[in-house]
Design an enzyme around this catalytic site. Structure first.
Site, PDB file in Angstrom:
ATOM      1  N   ILE A 186       8.947   6.498  16.868  1.00 43.89           N
ATOM      2  CA  ILE A 186       8.531   7.251  15.670  1.00 43.89           C
ATOM      3  C   ILE A 186       7.278   8.081  15.931  1.00 43.89           C
ATOM      4  O   ILE A 186       7.224   9.262  15.587  1.00 43.89           O
ATOM      5  CB  ILE A 186       8.289   6.296  14.472  1.00 43.89           C
ATOM      6  CG1 ILE A 186       9.514   5.413  14.222  1.00 43.89           C
ATOM      7  CG2 ILE A 186       7.909   7.081  13.214  1.00 43.89           C
ATOM      8  CD1 ILE A 186      10.764   6.121  13.740  1.00 43.89           C
ATOM      9  N   ARG A 229      -4.485  10.393   5.187  1.00 40.06           N
ATOM     10  CA  ARG A 229      -3.443  11.414   5.290  1.00 40.06           C
ATOM     11  C   ARG A 229      -2.494  11.386   4.091  1.00 40.06           C
ATOM     12  O   ARG A 229      -1.915  12.406   3.734  1.00 40.06           O
ATOM     13  CB  ARG A 229      -2.616  11.192   6.551  1.00 40.06           C
ATOM     14  CG  ARG A 229      -3.378  11.304   7.832  1.00 40.06           C
ATOM     15  CD  ARG A 229      -2.428  11.060   8.975  1.00 40.06           C
ATOM     16  NE  ARG A 229      -1.223  11.850   8.758  1.00 40.06           N
ATOM     17  CZ  ARG A 229      -1.090  13.101   9.126  1.00 40.06           C
ATOM     18  NH1 ARG A 229      -2.064  13.722   9.743  1.00 40.06           N
ATOM     19  NH2 ARG A 229       0.027  13.757   8.869  1.00 40.06           N
ATOM     20  N   ARG A 250       1.278  14.204  13.900  1.00 37.13           N
ATOM     21  CA  ARG A 250       1.645  14.015  12.496  1.00 37.13           C
ATOM     22  C   ARG A 250       1.600  15.292  11.648  1.00 37.13           C
ATOM     23  O   ARG A 250       0.811  15.410  10.713  1.00 37.13           O
ATOM     24  CB  ARG A 250       0.789  12.910  11.862  1.00 37.13           C
ATOM     25  CG  ARG A 250       0.942  11.609  12.612  1.00 37.13           C
ATOM     26  CD  ARG A 250       0.250  10.467  11.931  1.00 37.13           C
ATOM     27  NE  ARG A 250       0.957  10.015  10.738  1.00 37.13           N
ATOM     28  CZ  ARG A 250       0.511   9.040   9.960  1.00 37.13           C
ATOM     29  NH1 ARG A 250      -0.628   8.441  10.244  1.00 37.13           N
ATOM     30  NH2 ARG A 250       1.190   8.685   8.892  1.00 37.13           N
ATOM     31  N   LYS A 305       0.836  -1.207   0.000  1.00 43.60           N
ATOM     32  CA  LYS A 305       0.000   0.000   0.000  1.00 43.60           C
ATOM     33  C   LYS A 305       0.874   1.261   0.000  1.00 43.60           C
ATOM     34  O   LYS A 305       0.608   2.205  -0.752  1.00 43.60           O
ATOM     35  CB  LYS A 305      -0.890  -0.011   1.251  1.00 43.60           C
ATOM     36  CG  LYS A 305      -1.508   1.335   1.566  1.00 43.60           C
ATOM     37  CD  LYS A 305      -2.261   1.340   2.875  1.00 43.60           C
ATOM     38  CE  LYS A 305      -1.455   1.510   4.131  1.00 43.60           C
ATOM     39  NZ  LYS A 305      -1.176   2.884   4.557  1.00 43.60           N
ATOM     40  N   ASN A 306       1.906   1.259   0.838  1.00 42.71           N
ATOM     41  CA  ASN A 306       2.698   2.485   0.990  1.00 42.71           C
ATOM     42  C   ASN A 306       3.664   2.728  -0.163  1.00 42.71           C
ATOM     43  O   ASN A 306       4.361   3.747  -0.204  1.00 42.71           O
ATOM     44  CB  ASN A 306       3.413   2.500   2.343  1.00 42.71           C
ATOM     45  CG  ASN A 306       2.419   2.714   3.485  1.00 42.71           C
ATOM     46  OD1 ASN A 306       1.258   3.046   3.241  1.00 42.71           O
ATOM     47  ND2 ASN A 306       2.863   2.504   4.702  1.00 42.71           N
ATOM     48  N   CYS A 336      -4.005  12.307  14.023  1.00 40.29           N
ATOM     49  CA  CYS A 336      -4.721  11.049  13.886  1.00 40.29           C
ATOM     50  C   CYS A 336      -4.468  10.244  15.137  1.00 40.29           C
ATOM     51  O   CYS A 336      -3.775  10.700  16.042  1.00 40.29           O
ATOM     52  CB  CYS A 336      -4.327  10.309  12.615  1.00 40.29           C
ATOM     53  SG  CYS A 336      -2.743   9.528  12.699  1.00 40.29           S
ATOM     54  N   ASP A 395       5.264   0.322  12.001  1.00 40.63           N
ATOM     55  CA  ASP A 395       4.052  -0.314  11.474  1.00 40.63           C
ATOM     56  C   ASP A 395       3.942  -1.791  11.863  1.00 40.63           C
ATOM     57  O   ASP A 395       2.949  -2.442  11.551  1.00 40.63           O
ATOM     58  CB  ASP A 395       3.987  -0.175   9.940  1.00 40.63           C
ATOM     59  CG  ASP A 395       3.657   1.246   9.516  1.00 40.63           C
ATOM     60  OD1 ASP A 395       3.234   2.050  10.365  1.00 40.63           O
ATOM     61  OD2 ASP A 395       3.814   1.555   8.317  1.00 40.63           O
ATOM     62  N   ARG A 404      -8.288  -0.507   5.283  1.00 41.87           N
ATOM     63  CA  ARG A 404      -7.516   0.552   4.634  1.00 41.87           C
ATOM     64  C   ARG A 404      -6.216  -0.002   4.058  1.00 41.87           C
ATOM     65  O   ARG A 404      -5.672   0.565   3.111  1.00 41.87           O
ATOM     66  CB  ARG A 404      -7.187   1.662   5.636  1.00 41.87           C
ATOM     67  CG  ARG A 404      -8.411   2.442   6.073  1.00 41.87           C
ATOM     68  CD  ARG A 404      -8.009   3.649   6.868  1.00 41.87           C
ATOM     69  NE  ARG A 404      -6.817   4.236   6.279  1.00 41.87           N
ATOM     70  CZ  ARG A 404      -5.860   4.832   6.955  1.00 41.87           C
ATOM     71  NH1 ARG A 404      -5.934   4.953   8.256  1.00 41.87           N
ATOM     72  NH2 ARG A 404      -4.814   5.334   6.338  1.00 41.87           N
TER      73      ARG A 404
HETATM   74  N1  EPU Z   1       7.051  14.397  11.067  1.00 42.28           N
HETATM   75  C1  EPU Z   1       7.147  15.728  11.402  1.00 42.28           C
HETATM   76  N2  EPU Z   1       6.978  16.648  10.408  1.00 42.28           N
HETATM   77  C2  EPU Z   1       6.711  16.312   9.123  1.00 42.28           C
HETATM   78  C3  EPU Z   1       6.613  14.945   8.777  1.00 42.28           C
HETATM   79  C4  EPU Z   1       6.799  14.005   9.782  1.00 42.28           C
HETATM   80  O1  EPU Z   1       7.377  16.072  12.557  1.00 42.28           O
HETATM   81  O2  EPU Z   1       6.568  17.203   8.291  1.00 42.28           O
HETATM   82  C5  EPU Z   1       7.214  13.375  12.113  1.00 42.28           C
HETATM   83  C6  EPU Z   1       5.957  12.542  12.328  1.00 42.28           C
HETATM   84  O3  EPU Z   1       5.042  13.199  13.191  1.00 42.28           O
HETATM   85  C7  EPU Z   1       6.508  11.265  12.894  1.00 42.28           C
HETATM   86  C8  EPU Z   1       7.849  11.117  12.150  1.00 42.28           C
HETATM   87  O4  EPU Z   1       8.169  12.419  11.675  1.00 42.28           O
HETATM   88  O5  EPU Z   1       6.757  11.415  14.274  1.00 42.28           O
HETATM   89  C9  EPU Z   1       7.842  10.150  10.994  1.00 42.28           C
HETATM   90  O6  EPU Z   1       6.722  10.392  10.177  1.00 42.28           O
HETATM   91  P1  EPU Z   1       6.720  10.130   8.600  1.00 42.28           P
HETATM   92  O7  EPU Z   1       6.543  11.430   7.907  1.00 42.28           O
HETATM   93  O8  EPU Z   1       7.871   9.283   8.222  1.00 42.28           O
HETATM   94  O9  EPU Z   1       5.377   9.294   8.431  1.00 42.28           O
HETATM   95  P2  EPU Z   1       4.429   9.351   7.188  1.00 42.28           P
HETATM   96  O10 EPU Z   1       5.228   9.597   5.981  1.00 42.28           O
HETATM   97  O11 EPU Z   1       3.258  10.224   7.483  1.00 42.28           O
HETATM   98  C10 EPU Z   1       4.628   6.819   6.537  1.00 42.28           C
HETATM   99  C11 EPU Z   1       3.688   5.672   6.363  1.00 42.28           C
HETATM  100  C12 EPU Z   1       3.173   5.241   7.739  1.00 42.28           C
HETATM  101  C13 EPU Z   1       4.369   4.848   8.600  1.00 42.28           C
HETATM  102  C14 EPU Z   1       5.363   6.006   8.685  1.00 42.28           C
HETATM  103  C15 EPU Z   1       6.638   5.666   9.442  1.00 42.28           C
HETATM  104  C16 EPU Z   1       2.757   6.030   4.177  1.00 42.28           C
HETATM  105  C17 EPU Z   1       1.585   6.402   3.338  1.00 42.28           C
HETATM  106  N3  EPU Z   1       2.593   6.079   5.503  1.00 42.28           N
HETATM  107  O12 EPU Z   1       3.878   7.857   7.157  1.00 42.28           O
HETATM  108  O13 EPU Z   1       2.344   4.113   7.525  1.00 42.28           O
HETATM  109  O14 EPU Z   1       3.943   4.515   9.891  1.00 42.28           O
HETATM  110  O15 EPU Z   1       5.731   6.424   7.356  1.00 42.28           O
HETATM  111  O16 EPU Z   1       7.260   4.580   8.854  1.00 42.28           O
HETATM  112  O17 EPU Z   1       3.801   5.675   3.641  1.00 42.28           O
HETATM  113  C18 EPU Z   1       0.547   2.649   7.946  1.00 42.28           C
HETATM  114  O18 EPU Z   1       0.737   2.147   6.833  1.00 42.28           O
HETATM  115  O19 EPU Z   1      -0.206   2.137   8.806  1.00 42.28           O
HETATM  116  C19 EPU Z   1       1.233   3.892   8.307  1.00 42.28           C
HETATM  117  C20 EPU Z   1       0.820   4.683   9.307  1.00 42.28           C
END
Ligand code: EPU
Length: 415
Positions: free
Chosen positions: A321, A84, A113, A11-12, A108, A299, A391
């Site tokens: 994380i 998101r 996030r 998915k990701n 969330c 995850d 999802r």
């Molecule tokens: N963060 C910030 N600022 C930002 C972006 C991120 O502070 O602008 C923080 C977040 O709050 C978090 C950390 O950085 O504490 C890491 O977040 P990241 O941005 O890496 O997460 P994401 O890109 O929103 C993706 C996956 C998630 C997975 C995370 C971590 C996708 C669509 N989603 O989320 O997947 O948990 O990386 O590996 O790729 C899931 O599939 O269930 C899921 C939540």
């Protein structure tokens, strides 16, 4: 549980691949896209923006996306609030059209996030960004972003993907430091390269992108879902079963395999796309800390917690994380698990005899953790709000049933 299970596409990886189709007027044909709710949401979003989205319309491809004429440079709140990852349209839309409007994703269940890192990086690339009325409004002066050196203060997966996509059509070279190294990033780089992007450094923390004038169509199969695979490895281990996973990539499962082996599971790579898990009656406690790839994935934390409730001894689980990703713990405790939470740390004492009851899923991976706990609990476990699992897990009920689990989707419950 016993038998063989085929792992679906990630998915990701599929979500950014679909968003990448916004970068070109030509057709992007994608294979191995999982049939899950988030993909349907992304397809709706791309269609809203004016892309032609065909399912099974290209021979052999799951999705064919043609963003020839984009009519709305916008991701509306109604879609962003359900997923998101809609933020992934920001970078490509801005790069392609010079303008983008994306609803601000809220917090969330797993934490605040924010998307500040996505926005500050785009600003560095010359974008003018305002956040008003709950929307991010971004504009690139004279329609083009410019290549710059960007260093993320914190590693972000979708942030890396957004900037990577934006940089492919920027003027000049972008150097992205402290980039995420998740396999999904490498997969996106692979697709973008097929589309004509010039990128190097994938697999490392520094990506170099030389902007080009235009990208073209491509055909791409996304990688197998390493989190779904990890979830089935836990299913095999927690039930003292014997499962073979096919269509997976064992190379992406390193940290999960190592952890489960420490807990006593026997895991063998039996082919380039195959892994077998079997486990003794007794599992042993093992500590886990979530980290960015190649570390142990956040995850997989809820699923591992389910296993830790069944392991002999004390397992300390540190979540580094996300700030609030232990909501499943209190539900597991209602099933009889011995867990104490202190901030980012969960201490799980096992083995505990779990007993089935009604529990609530709080997010996608929490639901998977509760399903795994339900597999070993005595009696019946009812999981409410199970829509979360749809999802991101393709045909989870059917797959588990085929392996011997007694599981059914109950309609008419409180969702
Ligand atoms: N963060 C910030 N600022 C930002 C972006 C991120 O502070 O602008 C923080 C977040 O709050 C978090 C950390 O950085 O504490 C890491 O977040 P990241 O941005 O890496 O997460 P994401 O890109 O929103 C993706 C996956 C998630 C997975 C995370 C971590 C996708 C669509 N989603 O989320 O997947 O948990 O990386 O590996 O790729 C899931 O599939 O269930 C899921 C939540």
């Amino acid at each position: 549980m016993q038998g063989t299970v085929a792992i679906s596409g990630a998915k990701n990886s599929a979500l950014p691949a679909m968003a990448a189709a916004l970068l070109t007027a030509e057709r992007v044909a994608l294979h191995n896209i999982p049939r899950v709710r988030d993909i349907i949401t992304m397809a709706k979003l791309l269609a809203f923006m004016g892309a032609k989205v065909g399912v099974d319309s290209f021979p052999g491809a799951d999705y064919s996306i043609e963003a020839q004429a984009l009519t709305h440079a916008e991701a509306p709140y109604e879609l962003v609030k359900t997923m998101r990852a809609s933020i992934l349209t920001l970078g490509p839309t801005l790069a392609r059209l010079g303008i983008a409007r994306v609803s601000l994703p809220g917090g969330c269940a797993i934490g605040a996030r924010p998307v500040d890192l996505h926005l500050s990086a785009l600003e560095k690339m010359g974008a003018e960004i305002a956040t008003t009325h709950g929307y991010i409004e971004a504009r690139a002066p004279r329609g083009r972003l410019r290549g710059v050196r960007i260093r993320f203060d914190k590693i972000t997966v979708t942030g890396t993907e957004n900037i990577l996509m934006a940089a492919t059509l920027a003027d000049g070279e972008t150097i992205l430091e402290n980039a995420a190294r998740e396999p999904e990033i490498g997969d996106l780089v692979g697709l973008l390269r097929k589309m004509g992007a010039k990128i190097s450094g994938d697999g490392t923390a520094t990506l170099k992108i030389e902007g080009v004038q235009k990208l073209g169509g491509a055909e791409h199969a996304v990688i197998p879902d390493r989190i779904e695979a990890g979830t089935f490895l836990v299913a095999g281990a927690i039930t003292s079963g014997d499962l073979t996973l096919i269509n997976c990539n064992p190379e992406h499962l390193g940290a999960t395999i190592t952890l489960l082996q420490r807990a006593g599971a026997v895991i063998e790579t039996t082919g380039p796309h195959r892994v077998r898990v079997h486990a003794p009656r007794k599992l042993t406690a093992a500590n886990a800390t979530t980290e960015e790839y190649p570390g142990f994935a956040t995850d997989m934390q809820a699923q591992y917690m389910a296993l830790a409730t069944q392991a002999e001894g004390t397992s300390v689980i540190d979540e580094t994380i996300f700030e609030n990703r232990f909501l499943h713990a209190s539900e597991m405790m209602r099933m009889g698990a011995n867990i104490s939470i202190d901030g980012h740390r969960a201490v799980v004492r096992g083995p505990a005899a779990l007993s089935g009851t009604t529990v609530q899923a709080s997010d996608l991976r929490a639901s998977a953790g509760l399903v795994l706990a339900g597999l070993v609990a005595s009696g019946e476990t009812i999981i409410e709000r199970v829509y979360h699992i749809d999802r991101g897990y393709e045909r989870i009920v059917e797959k588990l049933k085929a392996l011997g689990a007694v599981i059914a989707r109950v309609h008419g419950q409180n969702q």
